[in-house]
Design a protein around this motif. Structure first.
Motif, PDB file in Angstrom:
ATOM      1  N   SER A 152       0.824  -1.208   0.000  1.00 10.80           N
ATOM      2  CA  SER A 152       0.000   0.000   0.000  1.00 10.80           C
ATOM      3  C   SER A 152       0.860   1.261   0.000  1.00 10.80           C
ATOM      4  CB  SER A 152      -0.931   0.019   1.222  1.00 10.80           C
ATOM      5  OG  SER A 152      -0.210   0.277   2.410  1.00 10.80           O
ATOM      6  N   LYS A 153       2.174   1.090   0.234  1.00 13.85           N
ATOM      7  CA  LYS A 153       3.086   2.235   0.254  1.00 13.85           C
ATOM      8  C   LYS A 153       3.872   2.359  -1.043  1.00 13.85           C
ATOM      9  CE  LYS A 153       3.604   1.355   5.190  1.00 13.85           C
ATOM     10  NZ  LYS A 153       4.463   0.763   6.230  1.00 13.85           N
ATOM     11  N   LEU A 154       3.472   1.612  -2.067  1.00 21.67           N
ATOM     12  CA  LEU A 154       4.204   1.639  -3.334  1.00 21.67           C
ATOM     13  C   LEU A 154       4.270   3.045  -3.912  1.00 21.67           C
ATOM     14  CD1 LEU A 154       5.589  -0.232  -5.446  1.00 21.67           C
ATOM     15  CD2 LEU A 154       3.423  -0.260  -6.655  1.00 21.67           C
ATOM     16  N   VAL A 155       3.180   3.790  -3.783  1.00 17.62           N
ATOM     17  CA  VAL A 155       3.169   5.196  -4.201  1.00 17.62           C
ATOM     18  C   VAL A 155       2.919   6.041  -2.962  1.00 17.62           C
ATOM     19  CG1 VAL A 155       2.371   4.683  -6.529  1.00 17.62           C
ATOM     20  CG2 VAL A 155       0.702   5.169  -4.741  1.00 17.62           C
ATOM     21  N   PRO A 156       3.372   7.313  -2.969  1.00 19.51           N
ATOM     22  CA  PRO A 156       3.193   8.148  -1.769  1.00 19.51           C
ATOM     23  C   PRO A 156       1.724   8.382  -1.462  1.00 19.51           C
ATOM     24  CG  PRO A 156       4.052   9.449  -3.604  1.00 19.51           C
ATOM     25  CD  PRO A 156       4.114   8.022  -4.034  1.00 19.51           C
ATOM     26  N   PRO A 157       1.380   8.609  -0.185  1.00 22.27           N
ATOM     27  CA  PRO A 157      -0.025   8.787   0.217  1.00 22.27           C
ATOM     28  C   PRO A 157      -0.727   9.928  -0.503  1.00 22.27           C
ATOM     29  CG  PRO A 157       1.382   8.483   2.121  1.00 22.27           C
ATOM     30  CD  PRO A 157       2.294   8.649   0.954  1.00 22.27           C
ATOM     31  N   ASN A 158      -0.008  11.014  -0.684  1.00 23.99           N
ATOM     32  CA  ASN A 158      -0.585  12.184  -1.365  1.00 23.99           C
ATOM     33  C   ASN A 158       0.393  12.665  -2.427  1.00 23.99           C
ATOM     34  OD1 ASN A 158      -2.894  12.407   0.489  1.00 23.99           O
ATOM     35  ND2 ASN A 158      -1.319  12.919   1.973  1.00 23.99           N
ATOM     36  N   PRO A 159       0.540  11.926  -3.516  1.00 20.82           N
ATOM     37  CA  PRO A 159       1.568  12.260  -4.504  1.00 20.82           C
ATOM     38  C   PRO A 159       1.364  13.640  -5.104  1.00 20.82           C
ATOM     39  CG  PRO A 159       0.008  10.680  -5.421  1.00 20.82           C
ATOM     40  CD  PRO A 159      -0.312  10.819  -3.966  1.00 20.82           C
ATOM     41  N   SER A 160       2.496  14.279  -5.465  1.00 20.90           N
ATOM     42  CA  SER A 160       2.411  15.622  -6.043  1.00 20.90           C
ATOM     43  C   SER A 160       1.826  15.588  -7.453  1.00 20.90           C
ATOM     44  CB  SER A 160       3.806  16.257  -6.069  1.00 20.90           C
ATOM     45  OG  SER A 160       4.722  15.416  -6.751  1.00 20.90           O
ATOM     46  N   VAL A 200      -8.736  -9.097  -2.057  1.00 15.57           N
ATOM     47  CA  VAL A 200      -8.822  -7.748  -1.510  1.00 15.57           C
ATOM     48  C   VAL A 200      -7.892  -6.815  -2.283  1.00 15.57           C
ATOM     49  CG1 VAL A 200      -7.086  -8.259   0.257  1.00 15.57           C
ATOM     50  CG2 VAL A 200      -8.626  -6.333   0.580  1.00 15.57           C
ATOM     51  N   LYS A 201      -8.400  -5.640  -2.615  1.00  9.77           N
ATOM     52  CA  LYS A 201      -7.627  -4.662  -3.376  1.00  9.77           C
ATOM     53  C   LYS A 201      -6.740  -3.852  -2.435  1.00  9.77           C
ATOM     54  CE  LYS A 201      -8.184  -0.883  -6.730  1.00  9.77           C
ATOM     55  NZ  LYS A 201      -9.173  -0.066  -7.479  1.00  9.77           N
ATOM     56  N   VAL A 202      -5.468  -3.703  -2.820  1.00 13.83           N
ATOM     57  CA  VAL A 202      -4.522  -2.912  -2.022  1.00 13.83           C
ATOM     58  C   VAL A 202      -4.739  -1.435  -2.358  1.00 13.83           C
ATOM     59  CG1 VAL A 202      -2.097  -2.412  -1.558  1.00 13.83           C
ATOM     60  CG2 VAL A 202      -2.828  -4.770  -2.003  1.00 13.83           C
ATOM     61  N   LYS A 203      -5.097  -0.668  -1.350  1.00 16.42           N
ATOM     62  CA  LYS A 203      -5.333   0.764  -1.559  1.00 16.42           C
ATOM     63  C   LYS A 203      -4.198   1.572  -0.950  1.00 16.42           C
ATOM     64  CE  LYS A 203     -10.385   0.399  -1.541  1.00 16.42           C
ATOM     65  NZ  LYS A 203     -11.646   0.830  -0.887  1.00 16.42           N
ATOM     66  N   THR A 204      -3.839   2.638  -1.643  1.00 16.44           N
ATOM     67  CA  THR A 204      -2.832   3.541  -1.090  1.00 16.44           C
ATOM     68  C   THR A 204      -3.352   4.106   0.222  1.00 16.44           C
ATOM     69  OG1 THR A 204      -2.056   4.154  -3.290  1.00 16.44           O
ATOM     70  CG2 THR A 204      -1.492   5.639  -1.481  1.00 16.44           C
ATOM     71  N   GLN A 205      -2.577   3.926   1.272  1.00 18.79           N
ATOM     72  CA  GLN A 205      -3.039   4.334   2.598  1.00 18.79           C
ATOM     73  C   GLN A 205      -2.850   5.835   2.785  1.00 18.79           C
ATOM     74  OE1 GLN A 205      -2.315   1.656   5.925  1.00 18.79           O
ATOM     75  NE2 GLN A 205      -1.549   3.382   7.071  1.00 18.79           N
ATOM     76  N   LEU A 206      -3.942   6.539   2.934  1.00 19.86           N
ATOM     77  CA  LEU A 206      -3.872   7.973   3.168  1.00 19.86           C
ATOM     78  C   LEU A 206      -3.449   8.246   4.605  1.00 19.86           C
ATOM     79  CD1 LEU A 206      -7.130   9.090   1.343  1.00 19.86           C
ATOM     80  CD2 LEU A 206      -4.798   9.051   0.446  1.00 19.86           C
ATOM     81  N   ILE A 207      -2.940   9.432   4.834  1.00 19.79           N
ATOM     82  CA  ILE A 207      -2.506   9.817   6.180  1.00 19.79           C
ATOM     83  C   ILE A 207      -3.503  10.814   6.747  1.00 19.79           C
ATOM     84  CG2 ILE A 207      -0.676  10.898   7.536  1.00 19.79           C
ATOM     85  CD1 ILE A 207       1.330   9.859   5.517  1.00 19.79           C
ATOM     86  N   TYR A 258      10.658   8.169  -2.028  1.00 20.40           N
ATOM     87  CA  TYR A 258      10.062   7.827  -3.328  1.00 20.40           C
ATOM     88  C   TYR A 258      10.850   8.511  -4.447  1.00 20.40           C
ATOM     89  CZ  TYR A 258       6.067   6.110  -0.669  1.00 20.40           C
ATOM     90  OH  TYR A 258       5.269   5.406   0.189  1.00 20.40           O
ATOM     91  N   ARG A 259      11.090   7.751  -5.506  1.00 18.47           N
ATOM     92  CA  ARG A 259      11.753   8.314  -6.682  1.00 18.47           C
ATOM     93  C   ARG A 259      10.780   8.286  -7.854  1.00 18.47           C
ATOM     94  NH1 ARG A 259      17.114   8.917  -8.116  1.00 18.47           N
ATOM     95  NH2 ARG A 259      17.824   7.526  -6.460  1.00 18.47           N
ATOM     96  N   ASP A 260      10.509   9.472  -8.395  1.00 11.43           N
ATOM     97  CA  ASP A 260       9.592   9.595  -9.534  1.00 11.43           C
ATOM     98  C   ASP A 260       8.272   8.886  -9.281  1.00 11.43           C
ATOM     99  OD1 ASP A 260      11.199  11.124 -11.495  1.00 11.43           O
ATOM    100  OD2 ASP A 260      12.540   9.412 -11.339  1.00 11.43           O
ATOM    101  N   GLY A 261       7.766   9.005  -8.041  1.00 11.39           N
ATOM    102  CA  GLY A 261       6.435   8.519  -7.718  1.00 11.39           C
ATOM    103  C   GLY A 261       6.344   7.079  -7.270  1.00 11.39           C
ATOM    104  N   ILE A 262       7.483   6.347  -7.198  1.00  8.47           N
ATOM    105  CA  ILE A 262       7.483   4.950  -6.763  1.00  8.47           C
ATOM    106  C   ILE A 262       8.503   4.790  -5.634  1.00  8.47           C
ATOM    107  CG2 ILE A 262       8.075   2.584  -7.447  1.00  8.47           C
ATOM    108  CD1 ILE A 262       5.417   3.383  -8.452  1.00  8.47           C
ATOM    109  N   ILE A 263       8.142   3.984  -4.631  1.00  7.22           N
ATOM    110  CA  ILE A 263       9.023   3.807  -3.480  1.00  7.22           C
ATOM    111  C   ILE A 263      10.368   3.240  -3.919  1.00  7.22           C
ATOM    112  CG2 ILE A 263       8.399   1.441  -2.847  1.00  7.22           C
ATOM    113  CD1 ILE A 263       8.161   2.574   0.094  1.00  7.22           C
TER     114      ILE A 263
END
Length: 707
Positions: free
Chosen positions: A206-214, A235-242, A312-317
């Motif tokens: 769920s941390k593959l992309v940042p919680p609130n990407p730019s 179950v679908k993996v959702k990006t975990q918001l903060i 994260y580099r270019d949007g990916i952990i």
């Protein structure tokens, strides 16, 4: 003329290479899973399914299947990319094909060997869109293992196949022209996957992309987990918001103007200021701080722990985490947030107080390089500066919250005092009313008075306990300051003692070998005087060290010139002479400060120590201390003509843990301690234009009179 005919020889890979770049390089199962899922991302997949079959307990049918709907591969891709170790294909083409044009995450060319960590056998099935053929490839790592074992029994010189000689079967099955993508079917699974293991995989993915990407991705990347466990069955993996954070901080940069935002705490306020680009390159940083109530809300809502800062580099952990351990106290701390020195003081923040993410890019941060095992970064200047940058922002947050707590404590103490005073007034008013009241009312009032007395007693005890706690806290901090100064001075004292005892020993040996001798009487007298002077110097050094055993709340009248001259001419004399440093003191003889001697000595002890380090590579070396007085304050200028302070560093030299002399033992405490001591005297310290320009540094200390 040479008779030798030149020939050539090639490098080869031993068959054991399969485990060296597989299970022994990527030693954490979740990291291995991450690598394979990131390959699907690079292949423009929009949907990835990770399916676990018969994984607890393990059976002959146990499998892990990773299936994506990416662009798939054809035979040339398998031959020239998948089967090539360290392939440069993703380093050459940093964007995935249109229309997605994702910045690809893989660059090392060995991520696919992570399969070996998960299971001994892989069947890869892949298909390009509009192709009627499904290309299949089988790799049996257990065969490599058996081959390696058999080779260990052979004579070293015997012919044997190398890693690149082993044949891997491939074939074609019928495909569906409307389908594209790649499926990795991993069998002979190595380890049981418990529900906790699946849960951890779910949370980390769920941390593959940042919680609130730019940047919002135009094309989705969905991950689904299937397993025998009820909570993770399709179950679908959702990006975990903060959410629920007590405070959020966002820092960015302006590349056109060449400036980076950083935090600066000053006079109770936390501000953003702009500084020149740092060696790590431009970056974005988002930090979330959680106090205890916020932590409880976060944990309850997300069923997850606060676990620090990700990169994260270019949007990916980049590196998802260090290898997992059940005990969080043993978890690797690649940013050094939890391993800062002197961690028992100053109410520091840890990874259990902070969530956050750093956003870097290939373009802005090319020198920040992930290590091949995905558990850290290559140690270089850029990575070290990135770590330093993150720690500096956390330190500013710490200063802000420490001040906020102090303000709250002051309010609490004031409120307790006011409550105590109100109770006294109320008791007097009751006593006044009681005189004129009836016996029945008087009896009631006496009961009220008794209860008020108990309440007042509790309030008074709270005030006393609060004052005691404050005093103990101050004593702890003063003790820490003394330890920092003592650490600096101990090295100097050791140096001085070595030289002094050397001189005394030389003189004593002369006496031992030549006394008595009337012809050498003058020489004996001269040596006796020299030994006496050395003993006095040693005693002064001991007396200086013994001051750390005294209370630093005792005030006395201190002649500032005598104090500084003593440091130069007695305490640091050997080191100054050894380094060839000339000292200048221009302070009035009658400048008297009424303060604690140890605190003032701490200030100049650290400034002198810093100057000696700064003058290390100079030919001409000067340290100068001068003063100016006005009707309401004294200004002290402490200067040297050393390497000076870079403009980009001037805003942070007083920050705790900041140092540019780490190689010489600097811990980043000295100037922080100096600033703290000066501010405790209601004074101010700053760096100003140096009087020895173009090099050197000048510290301006301003102390008010009658305070």
């Amino acid at each position: 003329m040479s008779l030798k005919k030149e020939k050539s020889i090639k490098f080869n890979f031993d068959v054991s290479a399969y485990r060296l770049i597989g299970r022994e390089l990527i030693t954490d199962r979740i990291t291995a899973l991450f690598e394979l899922v990131k390959n699907a991302y690079d292949a423009n997949a929009e949907n990835v399914t990770v399916e676990f079959i018969d994984i607890n307990p393990l059976t002959p049918n146990s499998k892990i299947i990773i299936k994506d709907d990416g662009i798939g591969m054809q035979f040339s891709d398998i031959k020239n990319k998948w089967m090539v170790i360290g392939t440069s294909s993703k380093r050459r083409e940093r964007l995935s094909p249109a229309p997605h044009k994702r910045k690809v995450a893989g660059k090392k060319g060995i991520g696919r060997f992570a399969v070996d960590k998960l299971g001994d056998k892989l069947v890869l099935r892949t298909q390009k869109k509009n192709s009627a053929e499904l290309l299949c490839l089988e790799t049996d790592w257990s065969y490599y293992s058996k081959l390696e074992d058999s080779q260990l029994k052979l004579n070293f010189e015997e012919e044997k196949p190398f890693f690149t000689d082993v044949e891997n079967k491939y074939w074609y099955d019928n495909g569906d022209k409307e389908v594209q993508g790649t499926t990795l079917e991993i069998s002979q699974v190595n380890e049981i996957w418990t529900e906790n293991d699946i849960n951890r995989a779910f949370k980390e993915l769920s941390k593959l992309v940042p919680p609130n990407p730019s940047k919002t991705n135009a094309y989705p990347f969905n991950i689904t987990i299937k397993s025998p466990y009820k909570d993770f069955d399709n179950v679908k993996v959702k990006t975990q918001l903060i959410d629920f954070a007590t405070k959020k901080v966002e820092l960015t940069f302006d590349k056109k103007k060449g400036v980076q935002e950083i935090l600066q705490y000053k006079k109770g306020s936390l501000n953003k200021i702009k500084v020149p680009e740092r060696p790590c390159g431009f970056l974005k940083l988002t930090l979330y701080y959680f106090d205890q109530p916020a932590k409880s809300k976060y944990k309850k809502h997300f069923n997850s722990e606060i676990d620090g800062i990700k990169i994260y580099r270019d949007g990916i952990i980049t590196t998802p985490f260090a290898e997992y351990v059940a005990d969080r106290n043993k978890q690797k701390d690649i940013l050094g947030i939890d391993k800062r020195r002197w961690s028992g003081f100053f109410e520091r923040l840890s990874t259990r107080d902070l969530l956050g993410y750093v956003e870097i890019t290939d373009e802005n941060n090319p020198d920040i390089i992930e290590s091949t095992n995905r558990q850290g970064f290559v140690e270089n200047e850029a990575w070290e500066e990135l770590r330093r940058f993150i720690i500096e922002q956390i330190v500013q947050l710490e200063s802000f919250f420490k001040n906020a707590k102090n303000v709250e404590r002051t309010k609490t103490k004031s409120g307790l005092g006011a409550a105590n005073q109100d109770l006294k007034i109320l008791k007097r008013e009751i006593a006044s009313v009681k005189k004129e009241a009836s016996p029945k009312v008087q009896e009631k009032l006496r009961s009220i008075e008794a209860n008020l007395g108990k309440i007042q007693g509790s309030v008074t005890k709270s005030i006393n306990d609060y004052s005691k706690l404050e005093k103990e806290s101050k004593q702890q901090e003063n003790l820490f300051m003394s330890l920092v100064s003592l650490q600096t001075y101990a090295a100097m004292f050791s140096h001085m003692t070595k030289h002094t005892l050397g001189h005394i020993l030389t003189g004593a040996e002369y006496f031992y070998n030549n006394y008595p001798n009337p012809n050498l009487e003058d020489r004996f007298i001269s040596i006796s005087k020299s030994i006496y002077k050395e003993m006095l110097k040693l005693r002064k050094g001991v007396d200086f060290m013994l001051k750390y055993a005294k209370s630093d709340t005792e005030l006395e009248e201190i002649n500032l010139k005598e104090l500084i001259v003593n440091l130069f001419d007695n305490i640091y004399v050997d080191r100054l002479n050894e380094e060839g440093i000339r000292t200048i003191v221009e302070i009035k003889d009658n400048l008297i400060l009424n303060y604690n001697r140890k605190a003032i000595e701490d200030i100049f002890d650290n400034l002198i120590s810093n100057s000696i380090k700064a003058l290390k590579n100079n030919n001409e070396k000067i340290i100068k201390c001068s003063s100016l007085t006005s009707s309401d304050e004294v200004t002290i200028l402490f200067s040297d003509n050393g390497i000076g302070i870079k403009e980009k560093d001037k805003h942070r030299i007083f920050d705790i843990f900041y140092t540019d002399t780490a190689e010489e033992g600097g811990a980043g405490m000295g100037l922080y301690m100096v600033k703290t001591r000066v501010e405790a005297m209601q004074g101010n310290i700053e760096v100003i234009d140096n009087e020895f320009r173009p090099t050197g540094a000048t510290f301006k200390i301003t102390l008010p009179f009658k305070k």
